[in-house]
Design a protein around this motif. Structure first.
Motif, PDB file in Angstrom:
ATOM      1  N   PHE A  51       0.794  -1.235  -0.042  1.00  0.00           N
ATOM      2  CA  PHE A  51       0.216  -0.018   0.029  1.00  0.00           C
ATOM      3  C   PHE A  51       0.955   1.189  -0.074  1.00  0.00           C
ATOM      4  CE2 PHE A  51      -1.892  -3.397   2.470  1.00  0.00           C
ATOM      5  CZ  PHE A  51      -2.989  -3.698   1.703  1.00  0.00           C
ATOM      6  N   GLY A  52       2.236   1.155  -0.097  1.00  0.00           N
ATOM      7  CA  GLY A  52       3.211   2.453  -0.019  1.00  0.00           C
ATOM      8  C   GLY A  52       3.414   2.794   1.070  1.00  0.00           C
ATOM      9  N   ARG A  71       3.143   6.528   6.459  1.00  0.00           N
ATOM     10  CA  ARG A  71       1.732   6.585   5.541  1.00  0.00           C
ATOM     11  C   ARG A  71       1.986   6.949   4.223  1.00  0.00           C
ATOM     12  NH1 ARG A  71       0.044   1.968   8.463  1.00  0.00           N
ATOM     13  NH2 ARG A  71      -0.163   2.509  10.580  1.00  0.00           N
ATOM     14  N   ASN A  72       1.717   6.283   3.481  1.00  0.00           N
ATOM     15  CA  ASN A  72       1.639   6.284   1.794  1.00  0.00           C
ATOM     16  C   ASN A  72       3.032   7.036   1.484  1.00  0.00           C
ATOM     17  OD1 ASN A  72       0.455   6.731  -0.740  1.00  0.00           O
ATOM     18  ND2 ASN A  72      -0.524   8.388  -0.375  1.00  0.00           N
ATOM     19  N   ALA A  73       4.208   6.656   2.049  1.00  0.00           N
ATOM     20  CA  ALA A  73       5.631   7.217   1.904  1.00  0.00           C
ATOM     21  C   ALA A  73       5.772   7.219   0.321  1.00  0.00           C
ATOM     22  CB  ALA A  73       6.548   6.479   2.615  1.00  0.00           C
ATOM     23  N   SER A  74       5.291   6.104  -0.306  1.00  0.00           N
ATOM     24  CA  SER A  74       6.160   5.988  -1.766  1.00  0.00           C
ATOM     25  C   SER A  74       5.253   7.042  -2.763  1.00  0.00           C
ATOM     26  CB  SER A  74       5.747   4.569  -2.408  1.00  0.00           C
ATOM     27  OG  SER A  74       4.170   4.397  -2.338  1.00  0.00           O
ATOM     28  N   ASN A  75       4.100   7.690  -2.182  1.00  0.00           N
ATOM     29  CA  ASN A  75       3.424   8.474  -2.817  1.00  0.00           C
ATOM     30  C   ASN A  75       3.645  10.043  -2.702  1.00  0.00           C
ATOM     31  OD1 ASN A  75       2.279   6.678  -4.862  1.00  0.00           O
ATOM     32  ND2 ASN A  75       0.848   6.169  -3.327  1.00  0.00           N
ATOM     33  N   ARG A  76       4.521  10.279  -1.535  1.00  0.00           N
ATOM     34  CA  ARG A  76       4.732  11.707  -1.114  1.00  0.00           C
ATOM     35  C   ARG A  76       5.533  12.229  -1.965  1.00  0.00           C
ATOM     36  NH1 ARG A  76       5.527  10.982   5.331  1.00  0.00           N
ATOM     37  NH2 ARG A  76       3.723  10.247   5.829  1.00  0.00           N
TER      38      ARG A  76
END
Length: 192
Positions: A51-52, A71-76
């Motif tokens: 989930f990133g 949380r959501n590190a890959s999309n930051r």
């Protein structure tokens, strides 16, 4: 750890860089350029779930042992700076964490695997991916050796644990068998 967006993360533990997490953008096949770097407070293993979300172990001197969850590190777009308003942390007496090192996740089962090198006999701890704050592990395996890193094969339900003695402990049916209560199924001892 490498993200679905081809960003890699480097956890730093040097004398001057301990507690720094760097995001690297691929630059050719052998090296990456630093996209950004943040003082995040943790210094050991990192892993991404499907989930990133990025999980980072920490045993920085003067700070409590913890797992930080970005949380959501890959999309930051600004990288993975820890934000207490968005992110979470596993920390506290109930976690039993002493010196967490290596991490792995099984997104399908919703589990986080932790090698805890600091326990007297060495331990493995398993948390739910949804666990935060002072959560108690879902399972704990006490070892006769100090673990350093681990890798979980979710298809075979097999856990591989590297130890500071150079051995690799192998646990077959690790989750289905109740988190290895009788110890490893076998030990691989390198001969060379």
């Amino acid at each position: 750890a490498t993200s679905p967006l081809a960003r890699a993360y480097l956890s730093q533990n040097g004398a001057l860089t301990a507690g720094t997490l760097s995001a690297l953008t691929p630059d050719g096949a052998t090296r990456g350029e630093e996209e950004n770097s943040h003082a995040v407070g943790n210094n050991e293993g990192v892993v991404l779930d499907l989930f990133g979300n990025l999980y980072q172990a920490g045993d920085v001197a003067g700070s409590p042992a913890s797992i930080r969850i970005f949380r959501n590190a890959s999309n930051r777009t600004v990288g993975a700076a820890f934000d207490a308003n968005v992110d979470d942390i596993l920390v506290g007496a109930n976690t039993g964490l002493v010196n967490p090192k290596g991490l792995d996740v099984d997104s399908g089962r919703g589990l986080l695997f932790v090698s805890d090198n600091g326990a007297v006999t060495g331990q493995l701890k398993v948390f739910l991916l949804s666990d935060v704050d002072d959560a108690t592990p879902q399972g704990t395996t006490t070892l006769g050796e100090q673990p350093w890193d681990l890798d979980y094969d979710s298809v075979a339900d097999r856990l591989f644990v590297s130890t500071t003695s150079g051995n690799v402990l192998v646990f077959d049916d690790y989750v289905a068998g109740g988190f290895g209560p009788t110890g490893p199924t076998r030990t691989i001892t390198p001969a060379g």
